[in-house]
Design a protein around this motif. Structure first.
Motif, PDB file in Angstrom:
ATOM      1  N   LYS A 177     -15.606  -7.071   5.351  1.00  0.00           N
ATOM      2  CA  LYS A 177     -15.641  -7.466   4.216  1.00  0.00           C
ATOM      3  C   LYS A 177     -15.711  -6.031   3.221  1.00  0.00           C
ATOM      4  CE  LYS A 177     -18.012 -11.103   2.100  1.00  0.00           C
ATOM      5  NZ  LYS A 177     -18.934 -12.125   1.763  1.00  0.00           N
ATOM      6  N   ALA A 178     -16.902  -5.401   4.264  1.00  0.00           N
ATOM      7  CA  ALA A 178     -17.029  -3.445   3.600  1.00  0.00           C
ATOM      8  C   ALA A 178     -15.617  -2.875   3.465  1.00  0.00           C
ATOM      9  CB  ALA A 178     -17.764  -3.667   3.774  1.00  0.00           C
ATOM     10  N   ASN A 179     -14.948  -3.328   4.394  1.00  0.00           N
ATOM     11  CA  ASN A 179     -13.548  -2.670   4.649  1.00  0.00           C
ATOM     12  C   ASN A 179     -12.839  -3.009   3.741  1.00  0.00           C
ATOM     13  OD1 ASN A 179     -12.377  -0.579   5.781  1.00  0.00           O
ATOM     14  ND2 ASN A 179     -10.953  -2.006   7.139  1.00  0.00           N
ATOM     15  N   LYS A 180     -13.006  -3.690   2.855  1.00  0.00           N
ATOM     16  CA  LYS A 180     -12.358  -4.731   1.515  1.00  0.00           C
ATOM     17  C   LYS A 180     -12.573  -4.535   0.342  1.00  0.00           C
ATOM     18  CE  LYS A 180     -10.603  -9.103   4.250  1.00  0.00           C
ATOM     19  NZ  LYS A 180     -10.184 -10.667   3.992  1.00  0.00           N
ATOM     20  N   GLY A 181     -13.681  -3.519   0.425  1.00  0.00           N
ATOM     21  CA  GLY A 181     -14.423  -3.043  -0.819  1.00  0.00           C
ATOM     22  C   GLY A 181     -14.665  -3.460  -1.467  1.00  0.00           C
ATOM     23  N   GLU A 182     -15.636  -5.130  -0.485  1.00  0.00           N
ATOM     24  CA  GLU A 182     -16.877  -5.866  -0.743  1.00  0.00           C
ATOM     25  C   GLU A 182     -18.523  -5.303  -1.145  1.00  0.00           C
ATOM     26  OE1 GLU A 182     -16.111  -9.900  -0.137  1.00  0.00           O
ATOM     27  OE2 GLU A 182     -14.343  -9.541   0.426  1.00  0.00           O
ATOM     28  N   VAL A 183     -19.406  -5.598  -2.227  1.00  0.00           N
ATOM     29  CA  VAL A 183     -20.718  -5.300  -1.767  1.00  0.00           C
ATOM     30  C   VAL A 183     -21.450  -6.507  -2.182  1.00  0.00           C
ATOM     31  CG1 VAL A 183     -22.390  -4.428  -3.123  1.00  0.00           C
ATOM     32  CG2 VAL A 183     -20.093  -3.231  -2.680  1.00  0.00           C
TER      33      VAL A 183
END
Length: 111
Positions: free
Chosen positions: A89-95
């Motif tokens: 999820k973090a690698n997809k740019g999500e916070v």
């Protein structure tokens, strides 16, 4: 464990990679990030790093305490799967928010 998505700060592919590594190799990589001046102040990395550090420490303690009984093996595998999920999820740019952990980090002024 539900995660709420927040508005993500601007991130580069390098930022997203460091966030991914922070979750997968928590708490070791978050400590390394804290030692890297050019990484620790990047907004996207900063939003994930302390969450990953605290989550990793909590997971290590729980897994250690449960390792004396058979369920420790199961919890170790489950925490690894959860960390990989958060890393992706973090690698997809999500916070996102991790229940309890995110609130603790914010109250301490770490993130």
């Amino acid at each position: 464990m539900s995660d709420q998505v927040q508005s993500a700060p601007e991130s580069t592919s390098d930022d997203r990679l460091w966030a991914l590594l922070a979750y997968i190799f928590a708490p070791l990589i978050p400590i390394v990030i804290l030692l890297l001046e050019d990484k620790k102040n990047r907004p996207f990395i900063k939003s994930h790093n302390m969450q990953a550090l605290v989550l990793g420490v909590v997971e290590w303690v729980i897994n250690y305490l449960l390792s004396f009984i058979v369920i420790g093996c199961v919890t170790s595998i489950l925490t690894l799967i959860y960390n990989i999920y958060l890393g992706i999820k973090a690698n997809k740019g999500e916070v996102f928010e991790i229940p309890i952990i995110t609130n603790f980090v914010r109250k301490q002024g770490w993130g």
